[in-house]
Design a protein around this motif. Structure first.
Motif, mmCIF file in Angstrom:
data_model
loop_
_atom_site.group_PDB
_atom_site.id
_atom_site.type_symbol
_atom_site.label_atom_id
_atom_site.label_comp_id
_atom_site.label_asym_id
_atom_site.label_seq_id
_atom_site.Cartn_x
_atom_site.Cartn_y
_atom_site.Cartn_z
ATOM 1 N N MET A 80 0.838 -1.213 0.000
ATOM 2 C CA MET A 80 0.000 0.000 0.000
ATOM 3 C C MET A 80 0.867 1.255 0.000
ATOM 4 N N HIS A 81 1.923 1.214 0.779
ATOM 5 C CA HIS A 81 2.846 2.357 0.846
ATOM 6 C C HIS A 81 3.385 2.687 -0.554
ATOM 7 N N LYS A 82 3.750 1.625 -1.282
ATOM 8 C CA LYS A 82 4.333 1.852 -2.616
ATOM 9 C C LYS A 82 3.311 2.407 -3.603
ATOM 10 N N THR A 83 2.014 2.076 -3.422
ATOM 11 C CA THR A 83 1.007 2.570 -4.375
ATOM 12 C C THR A 83 0.913 4.103 -4.331
ATOM 13 N N ILE A 84 1.176 4.683 -3.175
ATOM 14 C CA ILE A 84 1.095 6.156 -3.069
ATOM 15 C C ILE A 84 2.157 6.798 -3.957
#
Ligand code: DGY
Length: 323
Positions: free
Chosen positions: A120-124
């Motif tokens: 999820m962190h990387k999707t930002i």
């Protein structure tokens, strides 16, 4: 006595050695020593503190003059203990002081996988934080789930204690022998390996790497796990088969995986596991807190000082002849 240290460790231990009147030489380069360099560096040393170096039989035979070897780790799978024992070299490790920090790391990975945090962190960063969808990005609640521990020693006990306290998780475990303290204090239940695979919602590995545990978690093991299960390994990367783990995750045989250990280490930067959802990977930092690394440094130094002063190491792996 002259002590060679294979890489910079916390100052506390180095200071203890100096205060005890020992001469200390620390390998300053940020790379592993080759076998030849290690043998030559130990040539005029009486004792060795080894962090992150494999010590094989050839090394032991070439350095049979060493009076003591202290490992800056609890694990000793990369050290030929039998050869050291044959040569009469005591080898010490650092048990106990890293149990909490390593269990904290397992706990962190479990939560990260349950909520798909790393992905999820990387999707930002990819600009994918868009329209809010109430049914998207759903994780798992950990409350009341079953935690399975493979290898319930000091670190496994800490992980179980945290999971029980924080999420009221039920604890099952598989070990070489039952752990009475865990059964009494944590209501942990001993189960067979197959039952561990079949009943764990979170399966956390805390065993040593031995010929018996190497590749224990392979395709056939993963196939027996629940489709919602989370696999966590903070022990040694060779206890699971990475390609089998990747396939199991791709096929949805399991929910996800949290790893602090890989095989090989370091993991390649382009390893596909790093980009997979519900996967959380850390670069073997289980014991990497200031408090723990300071304690490990002190313990390693104390093991050497004990021998220098004619005492037995407090934590000597080969104290008994059958180790
Ligand atoms: C240990 O102490 O064995 C940890 O894995 C750190 O290397």
């Amino acid at each position: 006595m002259r002590v060679f240290v294979t890489r910079r460790i916390a100052d506390a231990g180095l200071q203890l050695l100096k205060d005890a009147g020992l001469e200390v030489e620390v390998w300053a380069e940020k790379r592993k020593l080759s076998q030849g360099e290690l043998i030559s560096a130990c040539g005029n040393a009486d004792a060795l503190i080894s962090a992150g170096q494999a010590l094989n039989e050839e090394f032991m035979d070439a350095c049979s003059h060493l009076k003591a070897i202290a490992l800056h780790s609890v694990g000793y799978d990369n050290v030929d203990i039998a050869a050291a024992t044959r040569l009469g070299i005591p080898v010490g490790n650092t048990p106990g002081v890293l149990s909490e920090s390593t269990a904290d790391t397992a706990f962190l990975l479990m939560q990260s996988v349950a909520r798909n945090a790393f992905y999820m962190h990387k999707t930002i960063g990819r600009g994918e934080w868009g329209f809010f969808e109430p049914t998207a990005n759903l994780g798992q609640d950990l409350s009341g789930l079953t935690l399975g521990i493979f290898g319930l020693g000091k670190i496994g006990f800490e992980m179980a204690r945290k999971c029980r306290g924080a999420f009221g998780m039920n604890v099952i475990y598989h070990n070489r022998k039952p752990n009475e303290q865990a059964e009494k204090e944590l209501d942990a239940k001993y189960v067979s390996f197959e039952e561990l695979l079949q009943h764990s919602d979170v399966l956390s590995v805390h065993t040593d790497l031995t010929p018996q545990t190497r590749h224990k978690f392979d395709e056939s093991a993963f196939k027996q796990m629940k489709p919602t299960s989370i696999f966590v390994n903070t022990a040694r990367g060779s206890i699971h088969v990475e390609t089998d783990l990747k396939t199991a995750l791709e096929k949805g045989i399991m929910w996800g995986a949290g790893l602090d250990v890989t095989s090989p280490e370091p993991m390649e930067a382009d390893n596909p596991l790093l980009d997979m959802p519900r996967v959380a990977i850390l670069p073997h930092v289980g014991s990497a807190t200031l408090k723990t690394r300071t304690a490990m440094s002190r313990l390693a130094a104390e093991n050497i000082i004990a021998v220098a002063q004619g005492r037995q190491m407090e934590y000597q792996i080969n104290a008994s002849p059958d180790v």
